[in-house]
Design a protein around this motif. Structure first.
Motif, mmCIF file in Angstrom:
data_model
loop_
_atom_site.group_PDB
_atom_site.id
_atom_site.type_symbol
_atom_site.label_atom_id
_atom_site.label_comp_id
_atom_site.label_asym_id
_atom_site.label_seq_id
_atom_site.Cartn_x
_atom_site.Cartn_y
_atom_site.Cartn_z
ATOM 1 N N LEU A 55 -61.322 60.292 -101.903
ATOM 2 C CA LEU A 55 -62.365 60.813 -101.036
ATOM 3 C C LEU A 55 -61.865 62.091 -100.392
ATOM 4 C CD1 LEU A 55 -65.023 60.452 -99.399
ATOM 5 C CD2 LEU A 55 -63.683 59.110 -97.774
ATOM 6 N N GLY A 56 -62.628 63.177 -100.507
ATOM 7 C CA GLY A 56 -62.213 64.452 -99.937
ATOM 8 C C GLY A 56 -63.275 65.049 -99.056
ATOM 9 N N GLY A 57 -62.848 65.751 -98.021
ATOM 10 C CA GLY A 57 -63.768 66.410 -97.103
ATOM 11 C C GLY A 57 -63.050 66.825 -95.843
ATOM 12 N N LEU A 58 -63.802 66.982 -94.765
ATOM 13 C CA LEU A 58 -63.243 67.362 -93.474
ATOM 14 C C LEU A 58 -63.233 66.163 -92.545
ATOM 15 C CD1 LEU A 58 -65.097 70.756 -92.932
ATOM 16 C CD2 LEU A 58 -62.752 70.419 -93.693
ATOM 17 N N VAL A 59 -62.197 66.061 -91.693
ATOM 18 C CA VAL A 59 -62.147 65.007 -90.692
ATOM 19 C C VAL A 59 -63.126 65.386 -89.585
ATOM 20 C CG1 VAL A 59 -60.707 63.779 -89.039
ATOM 21 C CG2 VAL A 59 -59.745 64.499 -91.227
ATOM 22 N N LYS A 60 -64.077 64.514 -89.300
ATOM 23 C CA LYS A 60 -65.122 64.785 -88.313
ATOM 24 C C LYS A 60 -64.521 64.863 -86.908
ATOM 25 C CE LYS A 60 -69.623 63.092 -86.877
ATOM 26 N NZ LYS A 60 -70.619 62.039 -87.096
ATOM 27 N N GLU A 61 -64.950 65.884 -86.168
ATOM 28 C CA GLU A 61 -64.487 66.062 -84.789
ATOM 29 C C GLU A 61 -64.853 64.845 -83.956
ATOM 30 O OE1 GLU A 61 -62.815 68.664 -83.450
ATOM 31 O OE2 GLU A 61 -62.795 69.886 -85.269
ATOM 32 N N GLY A 62 -63.900 64.342 -83.165
ATOM 33 C CA GLY A 62 -64.137 63.218 -82.267
ATOM 34 C C GLY A 62 -64.192 61.860 -82.926
ATOM 35 N N SER A 63 -63.851 61.764 -84.204
ATOM 36 C CA SER A 63 -63.978 60.482 -84.907
ATOM 37 C C SER A 63 -62.658 59.725 -85.043
ATOM 38 C CB SER A 63 -64.567 60.702 -86.306
ATOM 39 O OG SER A 63 -63.641 61.385 -87.127
ATOM 40 N N VAL A 64 -61.532 60.352 -84.720
ATOM 41 C CA VAL A 64 -60.236 59.699 -84.910
ATOM 42 C C VAL A 64 -60.012 58.672 -83.802
ATOM 43 C CG1 VAL A 64 -57.739 60.033 -85.045
ATOM 44 C CG2 VAL A 64 -59.280 61.727 -86.049
ATOM 45 N N GLN A 65 -59.782 57.431 -84.217
ATOM 46 C CA GLN A 65 -59.501 56.336 -83.283
ATOM 47 C C GLN A 65 -58.221 55.655 -83.730
ATOM 48 O OE1 GLN A 65 -62.950 53.901 -83.555
ATOM 49 N NE2 GLN A 65 -64.239 55.320 -82.409
ATOM 50 N N ARG A 66 -57.266 55.600 -82.813
ATOM 51 C CA ARG A 66 -55.984 54.969 -83.129
ATOM 52 C C ARG A 66 -55.954 53.584 -82.526
ATOM 53 N NH1 ARG A 66 -52.664 59.022 -85.167
ATOM 54 N NH2 ARG A 66 -53.439 61.103 -84.726
ATOM 55 N N GLY A 67 -55.578 52.607 -83.331
ATOM 56 C CA GLY A 67 -55.482 51.228 -82.877
ATOM 57 C C GLY A 67 -54.029 50.808 -82.779
ATOM 58 N N SER A 68 -53.826 49.524 -82.666
ATOM 59 C CA SER A 68 -52.470 48.998 -82.589
ATOM 60 C C SER A 68 -51.862 48.911 -83.986
ATOM 61 C CB SER A 68 -52.485 47.619 -81.931
ATOM 62 O OG SER A 68 -53.259 46.737 -82.707
ATOM 63 N N GLN A 99 -59.914 69.286 -90.032
ATOM 64 C CA GLN A 99 -59.019 69.723 -91.109
ATOM 65 C C GLN A 99 -59.410 69.061 -92.420
ATOM 66 O OE1 GLN A 99 -56.621 71.917 -90.285
ATOM 67 N NE2 GLN A 99 -55.959 72.141 -92.373
ATOM 68 N N GLY A 100 -59.129 69.718 -93.525
ATOM 69 C CA GLY A 100 -59.375 69.150 -94.843
ATOM 70 C C GLY A 100 -58.440 67.990 -95.110
ATOM 71 N N VAL A 101 -58.963 66.960 -95.780
ATOM 72 C CA VAL A 101 -58.177 65.768 -96.053
ATOM 73 C C VAL A 101 -58.635 65.158 -97.380
ATOM 74 C CG1 VAL A 101 -59.705 64.174 -94.832
ATOM 75 C CG2 VAL A 101 -57.309 63.636 -94.992
ATOM 76 N N VAL A 102 -57.707 64.534 -98.090
ATOM 77 C CA VAL A 102 -58.018 63.761 -99.283
ATOM 78 C C VAL A 102 -57.384 62.392 -99.086
ATOM 79 C CG1 VAL A 102 -57.721 63.512 -101.778
ATOM 80 C CG2 VAL A 102 -58.132 65.764 -100.796
#
Length: 152
Positions: A55-68, A99-102
């Motif tokens: 899966l390739g594309g851009l990481v959506k702003e405000g979507s990163v959630q870090r868990g335990s 940023q771009g991510v795959v």
């Protein structure tokens, strides 16, 4: 039949068998040769859950959630769609929002993806040509306008 005719016949038959085998291999790999699929591609192709893809594309702003326990979730987007990605492990140092991510892994549902590995791009100037072309078509990437000049 002379010895020369038998040899030419054998070489011809072997060549035909090799050509057929090569054709079958290329036909079987037709869908797996793609370097990545964008979220819109996945929805358009109706990729079945359980399928292993990139899966390739851009990481959506405000979507990163870090868990335990190194559990991270984020969304990968393009102009038409976004897919939620879950990943357990260490992210690359260059990973960030916008940023771009795959990501490579398994599609859990049409809107959920479980990644085994995540690759981050340094910046859009170093994206693979296919990723940059897709983002340009969708109007998300303006690399030439925002490019940092290279040192002389």
């Amino acid at each position: 039949m002379t010895r020369k005719q038998r040899r030419l016949t054998l070489i011809g038959v072997a060549g035909c068998v090799l050509a057929i085998a090569l054709g079958l291999v290329l036909y079987a790999m037709n869908d797996t040769i793609v370097f990545f699929n964008s979220p819109a591609d996945i929805q358009a192709k109706n990729v079945q859950p359980g399928t292993r893809i990139r899966l390739g594309g851009l990481v959506k702003e405000g979507s990163v959630q870090r868990g335990s326990d190194q559990q991270i979730s984020f969304e990968v987007m393009d102009a038409q769609a976004a897919i939620q990605v879950s990943y357990k492990g260490l992210l690359p140092d260059l990973f960030r929002e916008g940023q771009g991510v795959v990501a490579e892994g398994v599609l859990v549902s049409p809107s959920m993806f479980r990644a085994d590995s995540v690759l981050a791009k340094h910046d859009e100037n170093y994206m693979p040509r296919e990723v940059a072309d897709t983002l340009k078509k969708q109007g998300h990437w303006m690399g030439e306008a925002n490019a940092v000049p290279k040192p002389q």
